[in-house]
Enzyme design. Structure first.
Site, PDB file in Angstrom:
ATOM      1  N   GLY A   8      47.949  22.437  68.914  1.00  0.00           N
ATOM      2  CA  GLY A   8      48.214  23.791  68.688  1.00  0.00           C
ATOM      3  C   GLY A   8      47.205  24.308  67.952  1.00  0.00           C
ATOM      4  N   ASP A  13      48.280  28.883  62.928  1.00  0.00           N
ATOM      5  CA  ASP A  13      48.040  28.051  61.837  1.00  0.00           C
ATOM      6  C   ASP A  13      46.851  26.820  62.226  1.00  0.00           C
ATOM      7  N   SER A  36      44.107  29.825  82.203  1.00  0.00           N
ATOM      8  CA  SER A  36      43.252  30.415  83.388  1.00  0.00           C
ATOM      9  C   SER A  36      42.248  31.496  82.720  1.00  0.00           C
ATOM     10  N   LEU A  67      51.538  19.154  75.181  1.00  0.00           N
ATOM     11  CA  LEU A  67      52.975  18.539  74.755  1.00  0.00           C
ATOM     12  C   LEU A  67      53.835  17.884  75.805  1.00  0.00           C
ATOM     13  N   ALA A  90      53.524  24.335  69.641  1.00  0.00           N
ATOM     14  CA  ALA A  90      55.047  24.514  70.225  1.00  0.00           C
ATOM     15  C   ALA A  90      55.130  26.179  70.805  1.00  0.00           C
ATOM     16  N   SER A  92      56.658  28.869  70.222  1.00  0.00           N
ATOM     17  CA  SER A  92      57.213  29.198  68.988  1.00  0.00           C
ATOM     18  C   SER A  92      57.831  30.618  68.647  1.00  0.00           C
ATOM     19  N   TYR A 103      62.358  24.783  78.603  1.00  0.00           N
ATOM     20  CA  TYR A 103      60.929  24.503  78.483  1.00  0.00           C
ATOM     21  C   TYR A 103      60.776  24.290  77.121  1.00  0.00           C
ATOM     22  N   THR A 133      60.647  24.269  60.660  1.00  0.00           N
ATOM     23  CA  THR A 133      60.860  25.766  60.188  1.00  0.00           C
ATOM     24  C   THR A 133      62.081  26.286  59.496  1.00  0.00           C
ATOM     25  N   GLU A 135      63.572  28.633  60.700  1.00  0.00           N
ATOM     26  CA  GLU A 135      64.701  28.789  61.733  1.00  0.00           C
ATOM     27  C   GLU A 135      65.915  27.794  61.820  1.00  0.00           C
ATOM     28  N   TYR A 156      64.983  27.727  70.144  1.00  0.00           N
ATOM     29  CA  TYR A 156      63.783  27.317  69.417  1.00  0.00           C
ATOM     30  C   TYR A 156      64.431  26.455  68.084  1.00  0.00           C
ATOM     31  N   LYS A 160      63.829  22.378  67.141  1.00  0.00           N
ATOM     32  CA  LYS A 160      62.994  21.989  65.924  1.00  0.00           C
ATOM     33  C   LYS A 160      63.936  21.279  65.224  1.00  0.00           C
TER      34      LYS A 160
HETATM   35  P1  NAP Z   1      51.352  29.806  67.420  1.00  0.00           P
HETATM   36  O1  NAP Z   1      50.359  30.879  67.023  1.00  0.00           O
HETATM   37  O2  NAP Z   1      52.387  30.070  68.425  1.00  0.00           O
HETATM   38  O3  NAP Z   1      50.516  28.589  68.081  1.00  0.00           O
HETATM   39  C1  NAP Z   1      51.165  27.685  68.922  1.00  0.00           C
HETATM   40  C2  NAP Z   1      50.225  26.781  69.167  1.00  0.00           C
HETATM   41  O4  NAP Z   1      50.687  25.830  70.337  1.00  0.00           O
HETATM   42  C3  NAP Z   1      49.045  27.291  70.231  1.00  0.00           C
HETATM   43  O5  NAP Z   1      47.837  26.646  70.080  1.00  0.00           O
HETATM   44  C4  NAP Z   1      49.595  27.026  71.671  1.00  0.00           C
HETATM   45  O6  NAP Z   1      48.474  27.193  72.573  1.00  0.00           O
HETATM   46  C5  NAP Z   1      50.098  25.694  71.413  1.00  0.00           C
HETATM   47  N1  NAP Z   1      51.049  25.442  72.489  1.00  0.00           N
HETATM   48  C6  NAP Z   1      52.225  25.934  72.929  1.00  0.00           C
HETATM   49  N2  NAP Z   1      52.730  25.327  73.980  1.00  0.00           N
HETATM   50  C7  NAP Z   1      52.078  24.108  74.264  1.00  0.00           C
HETATM   51  C8  NAP Z   1      52.103  23.177  74.792  1.00  0.00           C
HETATM   52  N3  NAP Z   1      53.244  22.894  75.794  1.00  0.00           N
HETATM   53  N4  NAP Z   1      51.245  22.065  75.002  1.00  0.00           N
HETATM   54  C9  NAP Z   1      50.159  22.177  73.980  1.00  0.00           C
HETATM   55  N5  NAP Z   1      50.166  23.137  73.013  1.00  0.00           N
HETATM   56  C10 NAP Z   1      50.959  24.245  73.352  1.00  0.00           C
HETATM   57  O7  NAP Z   1      52.214  29.343  66.251  1.00  0.00           O
HETATM   58  P2  NAP Z   1      51.977  29.276  64.637  1.00  0.00           P
HETATM   59  O8  NAP Z   1      52.598  30.483  64.096  1.00  0.00           O
HETATM   60  O9  NAP Z   1      50.670  28.790  64.669  1.00  0.00           O
HETATM   61  O10 NAP Z   1      52.906  27.957  64.179  1.00  0.00           O
HETATM   62  C11 NAP Z   1      52.334  26.715  64.414  1.00  0.00           C
HETATM   63  C12 NAP Z   1      53.670  25.688  64.237  1.00  0.00           C
HETATM   64  O11 NAP Z   1      54.456  25.909  62.972  1.00  0.00           O
HETATM   65  C13 NAP Z   1      54.710  25.833  65.484  1.00  0.00           C
HETATM   66  O12 NAP Z   1      54.977  24.642  65.559  1.00  0.00           O
HETATM   67  C14 NAP Z   1      55.642  26.738  64.813  1.00  0.00           C
HETATM   68  O13 NAP Z   1      56.598  26.496  65.687  1.00  0.00           O
HETATM   69  C15 NAP Z   1      55.746  26.266  63.682  1.00  0.00           C
HETATM   70  N6  NAP Z   1      56.197  27.324  62.541  1.00  0.00           N
HETATM   71  C16 NAP Z   1      55.461  28.584  62.330  1.00  0.00           C
HETATM   72  C17 NAP Z   1      55.876  29.468  61.290  1.00  0.00           C
HETATM   73  C18 NAP Z   1      55.258  30.557  61.280  1.00  0.00           C
HETATM   74  O14 NAP Z   1      55.886  31.474  60.434  1.00  0.00           O
HETATM   75  N7  NAP Z   1      54.261  30.800  61.887  1.00  0.00           N
HETATM   76  C19 NAP Z   1      56.972  28.932  60.539  1.00  0.00           C
HETATM   77  C20 NAP Z   1      57.619  27.870  60.587  1.00  0.00           C
HETATM   78  C21 NAP Z   1      57.088  26.893  61.535  1.00  0.00           C
HETATM   79  P3  NAP Z   1      48.102  28.572  73.286  1.00  0.00           P
HETATM   80  O15 NAP Z   1      47.081  29.053  72.142  1.00  0.00           O
HETATM   81  O16 NAP Z   1      47.344  28.057  74.565  1.00  0.00           O
HETATM   82  O17 NAP Z   1      49.202  29.632  73.511  1.00  0.00           O
HETATM   83  O1  F7E Z   2      60.869  38.226  64.071  1.00  0.00           O
HETATM   84  C1  F7E Z   2      63.254  40.981  63.666  1.00  0.00           C
HETATM   85  C2  F7E Z   2      63.783  39.550  64.346  1.00  0.00           C
HETATM   86  O2  F7E Z   2      59.755  37.160  65.689  1.00  0.00           O
HETATM   87  C3  F7E Z   2      61.275  38.311  62.517  1.00  0.00           C
HETATM   88  C4  F7E Z   2      58.287  32.368  64.303  1.00  0.00           C
HETATM   89  O3  F7E Z   2      56.961  31.994  63.673  1.00  0.00           O
HETATM   90  O4  F7E Z   2      59.182  32.602  61.953  1.00  0.00           O
HETATM   91  C5  F7E Z   2      58.867  33.248  63.280  1.00  0.00           C
HETATM   92  O5  F7E Z   2      60.182  33.665  63.916  1.00  0.00           O
HETATM   93  C6  F7E Z   2      62.554  39.254  62.277  1.00  0.00           C
HETATM   94  C7  F7E Z   2      63.644  38.778  63.231  1.00  0.00           C
HETATM   95  O6  F7E Z   2      59.982  35.855  63.557  1.00  0.00           O
HETATM   96  C8  F7E Z   2      61.532  42.915  66.073  1.00  0.00           C
HETATM   97  O7  F7E Z   2      65.119  39.955  64.942  1.00  0.00           O
HETATM   98  C9  F7E Z   2      62.708  43.305  64.890  1.00  0.00           C
HETATM   99  O8  F7E Z   2      64.859  38.788  62.562  1.00  0.00           O
HETATM  100  O9  F7E Z   2      58.649  37.900  63.630  1.00  0.00           O
HETATM  101  P1  F7E Z   2      59.492  37.300  64.158  1.00  0.00           P
HETATM  102  P2  F7E Z   2      60.980  35.015  63.544  1.00  0.00           P
HETATM  103  O10 F7E Z   2      61.896  34.938  64.779  1.00  0.00           O
HETATM  104  O11 F7E Z   2      61.450  34.834  62.194  1.00  0.00           O
HETATM  105  C10 F7E Z   2      60.005  31.343  62.017  1.00  0.00           C
HETATM  106  C11 F7E Z   2      59.888  30.946  60.712  1.00  0.00           C
HETATM  107  C12 F7E Z   2      59.289  30.346  63.099  1.00  0.00           C
HETATM  108  O12 F7E Z   2      59.375  29.038  62.832  1.00  0.00           O
HETATM  109  C13 F7E Z   2      58.947  30.982  64.325  1.00  0.00           C
HETATM  110  O13 F7E Z   2      58.168  30.198  65.196  1.00  0.00           O
HETATM  111  O14 F7E Z   2      62.078  40.341  62.817  1.00  0.00           O
HETATM  112  N1  F7E Z   2      62.408  41.953  64.593  1.00  0.00           N
HETATM  113  N2  F7E Z   2      62.162  43.981  65.569  1.00  0.00           N
HETATM  114  C14 F7E Z   2      61.692  41.741  65.473  1.00  0.00           C
HETATM  115  N3  F7E Z   2      61.054  40.645  65.953  1.00  0.00           N
HETATM  116  C15 F7E Z   2      59.960  40.900  66.917  1.00  0.00           C
HETATM  117  N4  F7E Z   2      59.582  39.608  67.336  1.00  0.00           N
HETATM  118  N5  F7E Z   2      60.082  41.866  67.765  1.00  0.00           N
HETATM  119  C16 F7E Z   2      60.591  43.250  67.440  1.00  0.00           C
HETATM  120  O15 F7E Z   2      60.325  44.013  67.950  1.00  0.00           O
END
Ligand code: NAP
Ligand code: F7E
Length: 329
Positions: A8, A13, A36, A67, A90, A92, A103, A133, A135, A156, A160
């Protein structure tokens, strides 16, 4: 010199972690999935091209893999023989996971097992970080900490939880230094455009310059604990430097509604959000996580880690970055 492998690496991150580890003098290897069109923008396309061309001057190395491809993961792990592995890849996006549950399970759950098995097969003595997470807590009321009950509310979240317990199982069964970081939402100007904070900051910038007038959102009442991504990747690294493998929550401890984030972001650009925001059912989820607010006192006590940036400042940082991006500065 320490060697790290990041899955990732092209994500929010992964790109910040690569910057951090390179600055600390690591040799950094990243797994990039084939696309692509370029998916290395966050790393810097020119820097990534230089890695592929063999003309790179820094210590970044990229490998094609996925992965869902256990053979490729095994080969990369055996070739690189990293000291530290950060499993950040992931599917994500929570809402998208309802459309792609199989998937999501395969990538986030199965992918973690494939990587752990690759490490075991190579007999590697390395340290492993799993991106868990908030979540996973889902319906459990805040404040949530390391011992709070898991009640995930999406494919999701369930995927996790599986990966989290696999990480603990490999620690207990094979004595692997495996750590699960339970991170609450963390954002930045590098956040994907379809997560709510970036969707808002991007829309504010576009409305400000007249490219857009309306912003359609789902649940405005959801409460999230939003922190700043560069601080969270530092926390990941600290977890792997600690003498004991143990799990940690990273969070700010402050809850903010989507509505409050919207208001701060629009205010910062001198706009009234009520003139532009519309609620659209399409962005509601089949099952919502209503409130996540983390208790990161263990990380503070044991690692000395504490979030510095809270939701208000984060909204302003993200709006400023999106305005600058549009203005080409
Ligand atoms: P992100 O921006 O969505 O990045 C996800 C990464 O995973 C990207 O590099 C993506 O590649 C890669 N990926 C997706 N599917 C894959 C596959 N099948 N094989 C190999 N690589 C793949 O996520 P992030 O916000 O940096 O989060 C990093 C990690 O922390 C994730 O596991 C997420 O679930 C977890 N997490 C995030 C948060 C948050 O708030 N950001 C909080 C808690 C946990 P591409 O660039 O090609 O799409
Ligand atoms: O939604 C609400 C939605 O998609 C936050 C991922 O990084 O953090 C992330 O998951 C909140 C939710 O993030 C829209 O319903 C309202 O309550 O930004 P989000 P998430 O679902 O909290 C966790 C910790 C992870 O691990 C995940 O990988 O906002 N919401 N209106 C909306 N959300 C989205 N996306 N779009 C809307 O229009």
């Amino acid at each position: 010199m320490k060697r790290a492998l990041i899955t990732g690496i092209t994500g929010q991150d992964g790109s910040y972690l690569a910057d951090l580890l390179l600055a600390k003098g690591y040799e950094v290897h990243g797994i990039v999935r084939r696309a692509s069109t370029s998916n290395t923008e966050r790393l810097g396309d020119e820097r990534a091209d230089a890695v592929y061309d063999g003309t790179a001057t820094d210590n970044l190395h990229l490998h094609h893999g996925d992965l869902n491809d256990g053979l490729a993961l095994s080969r990369i792990v055996a070739d690189v023989r990293p000291d530290e592995v950060y499993n950040l890849a992931a599917m994500s996006h929570v809402q998208v996971s309802f459309d792609m549950p199989e998937y999501t399970a395969s990538t986030n759950g199965g992918g973690t097992v494939r990587l752990l098995e690759a490490i075991r097969a190579a007999k590697l003595d390395c340290r492993f970080y799993q991106a868990s997470t908030s979540e996973m807590f889902g319906r459990t009321p805040p404040p949530q900490h390391e011992d709070s009950t898991f009640h995930p509310r999406s494919p999701y979240g369930t995927s996790k939880v599986f990966a989290h317990w696999c990480t603990i199982n490999y620690r207990e069964a094979y004595d692997l230094f495996a750590v699960s970081g339970i991170l609450f939402n963390h954002e930045s100007p590098r956040r994907g455009e379809n997560f709510v904070t970036r969707k808002i900051s991007r829309a504010v910038a576009r409305i400000k310059v007249g490219l857009q007038d309306e912003l359609a959102l789902g649940n405005l009442d959801a409460v999230r604990d939003w922190g700043y991504a560069p601080e969270y990747v530092e926390g990941m690294w600290l977890m792997l430097q600690h003498e004991e493998p143990t799990d940690f929550v990273l969070a700010t401890g402050t809850g903010t509604t989507v509505r409050e984030f919207v208001e701060t972001a629009f205010d910062h650009a001198g706009l009234d959000w009520r003139d532009h925001v519309r609620v659209d059912e399409r962005f509601q989820r089949p099952a919502e996580v209503h409130a996540l607010i983390g208790d990161a006192s263990k990380a503070h006590r044991v690692l000395g880690w504490k979030a510095q940036t809270h939701a208000g400042d984060l909204a302003r940082i993200m709006v400023d970055a999106d305005v600058a991006l549009l203005e080409g500065t």
